[in-house]
Design a protein around this motif. Sequence first.
Motif, PDB file in Angstrom:
ATOM      1  N   ALA A  79       3.411   5.881  -2.599  1.00 14.93           N
ATOM      2  CA  ALA A  79       4.658   6.576  -2.926  1.00 14.93           C
ATOM      3  C   ALA A  79       4.888   6.624  -4.432  1.00 14.93           C
ATOM      4  N   GLY A  80       4.566   5.549  -5.118  1.00 14.47           N
ATOM      5  CA  GLY A  80       4.722   5.524  -6.574  1.00 14.47           C
ATOM      6  C   GLY A  80       3.815   6.520  -7.267  1.00 14.47           C
ATOM      7  N   VAL A 116      -2.804  13.621  -4.092  1.00 13.27           N
ATOM      8  CA  VAL A 116      -2.955  13.723  -2.633  1.00 13.27           C
ATOM      9  C   VAL A 116      -4.423  13.557  -2.249  1.00 13.27           C
ATOM     10  N   LEU A 117      -5.324  14.202  -2.969  1.00 15.45           N
ATOM     11  CA  LEU A 117      -6.747  14.082  -2.635  1.00 15.45           C
ATOM     12  C   LEU A 117      -7.273  12.675  -2.890  1.00 15.45           C
ATOM     13  N   PHE A 118      -6.792  12.036  -3.948  1.00 15.99           N
ATOM     14  CA  PHE A 118      -7.215  10.656  -4.218  1.00 15.99           C
ATOM     15  C   PHE A 118      -6.815   9.736  -3.069  1.00 15.99           C
ATOM     16  N   LEU A 138      -8.716  10.391   0.109  1.00 17.17           N
ATOM     17  CA  LEU A 138     -10.062   9.815   0.063  1.00 17.17           C
ATOM     18  C   LEU A 138     -10.044   8.313   0.310  1.00 17.17           C
ATOM     19  N   HIS A 139      -9.078   7.616  -0.281  1.00 21.08           N
ATOM     20  CA  HIS A 139      -9.081   6.152  -0.216  1.00 21.08           C
ATOM     21  C   HIS A 139      -8.193   5.563   0.876  1.00 21.08           C
ATOM     22  N   GLN A 140      -7.227   6.323   1.384  1.00 22.01           N
ATOM     23  CA  GLN A 140      -6.355   5.859   2.464  1.00 22.01           C
ATOM     24  C   GLN A 140      -6.161   6.982   3.480  1.00 22.01           C
ATOM     25  N   PRO A 141      -7.220   7.404   4.172  1.00 17.07           N
ATOM     26  CA  PRO A 141      -7.089   8.578   5.047  1.00 17.07           C
ATOM     27  C   PRO A 141      -6.151   8.365   6.235  1.00 17.07           C
ATOM     28  N   ALA A 142      -5.921   7.125   6.629  1.00 16.90           N
ATOM     29  CA  ALA A 142      -5.018   6.888   7.751  1.00 16.90           C
ATOM     30  C   ALA A 142      -3.553   7.046   7.347  1.00 16.90           C
ATOM     31  N   ARG A 143      -3.268   6.952   6.046  1.00 16.66           N
ATOM     32  CA  ARG A 143      -1.887   7.025   5.585  1.00 16.66           C
ATOM     33  C   ARG A 143      -1.531   8.386   4.989  1.00 16.66           C
ATOM     34  N   VAL A 144      -2.464   8.985   4.285  1.00 16.34           N
ATOM     35  CA  VAL A 144      -2.196  10.260   3.618  1.00 16.34           C
ATOM     36  C   VAL A 144      -3.145  11.286   4.206  1.00 16.34           C
ATOM     37  N   GLY A 145      -2.577  12.324   4.761  1.00 14.12           N
ATOM     38  CA  GLY A 145      -3.410  13.345   5.390  1.00 14.12           C
ATOM     39  C   GLY A 145      -2.740  14.698   5.345  1.00 14.12           C
ATOM     40  N   GLY A 168       0.816  -1.204   0.000  1.00 16.99           N
ATOM     41  CA  GLY A 168       0.000   0.000   0.000  1.00 16.99           C
ATOM     42  C   GLY A 168       0.848   1.250   0.000  1.00 16.99           C
ATOM     43  N   TRP A 169       1.898   1.229   0.833  1.00 12.39           N
ATOM     44  CA  TRP A 169       2.794   2.385   0.870  1.00 12.39           C
ATOM     45  C   TRP A 169       3.542   2.534  -0.435  1.00 12.39           C
TER      46      TRP A 169
END
Length: 166
Positions: free
Chosen positions: A15-16, A45-47, A50-57, A10-11
């Motif tokens: 990152a990719g 970033v917004l995508f 939306l789909h991974q809020p715990a990882r990207v914020g 997932g990371w």
Amino acid sequence: MSTAARETGGWRRIAGTLTLAVLLTELPWGGWALALRPDFILVAVLFWTLHQPARVGFGIAFMLGLLADFQDGAVFGQHAIAYVVSVYLVLFLRVRLLRFDPLRQAAQIFPILLAAQLAVMLIGWLAVEPPQGLAILLPVPANVVLWYAIALFRRAWHGKSLQDAE
């Protein structure tokens, strides 16, 4: 597959995608293509928000906003503030956005992307000089089209949504 392997994958995807967005921004854009260029970093970033809020914020949005400021030669913090405001709005509307099909999702994301561009314009205006026109708002439709294409691709890749199953 173990949980650790899925989390690492997932990371790697996140990152990719963010690296690809930064590289697309670095392409030699000029003329009208530069004016109509979507904000690849913001859409990515917004995508992921939306789909991974715990990882990207907020933190990743702020850091990538500073990177976008550095790349564009803009006022330091101009894009960072706009990205953080956009992430907040996506998190606020997250449940609503996830229920929509790609076209309605793009229509709902339009005001968020417009707010980001208006924030960039306002901060630049306050820090440097008044805008010479509304050309800064031209990337908003391109951002919406990019969002729609990504949402369609994701839907085709993962199959039908819950709304289609009803």
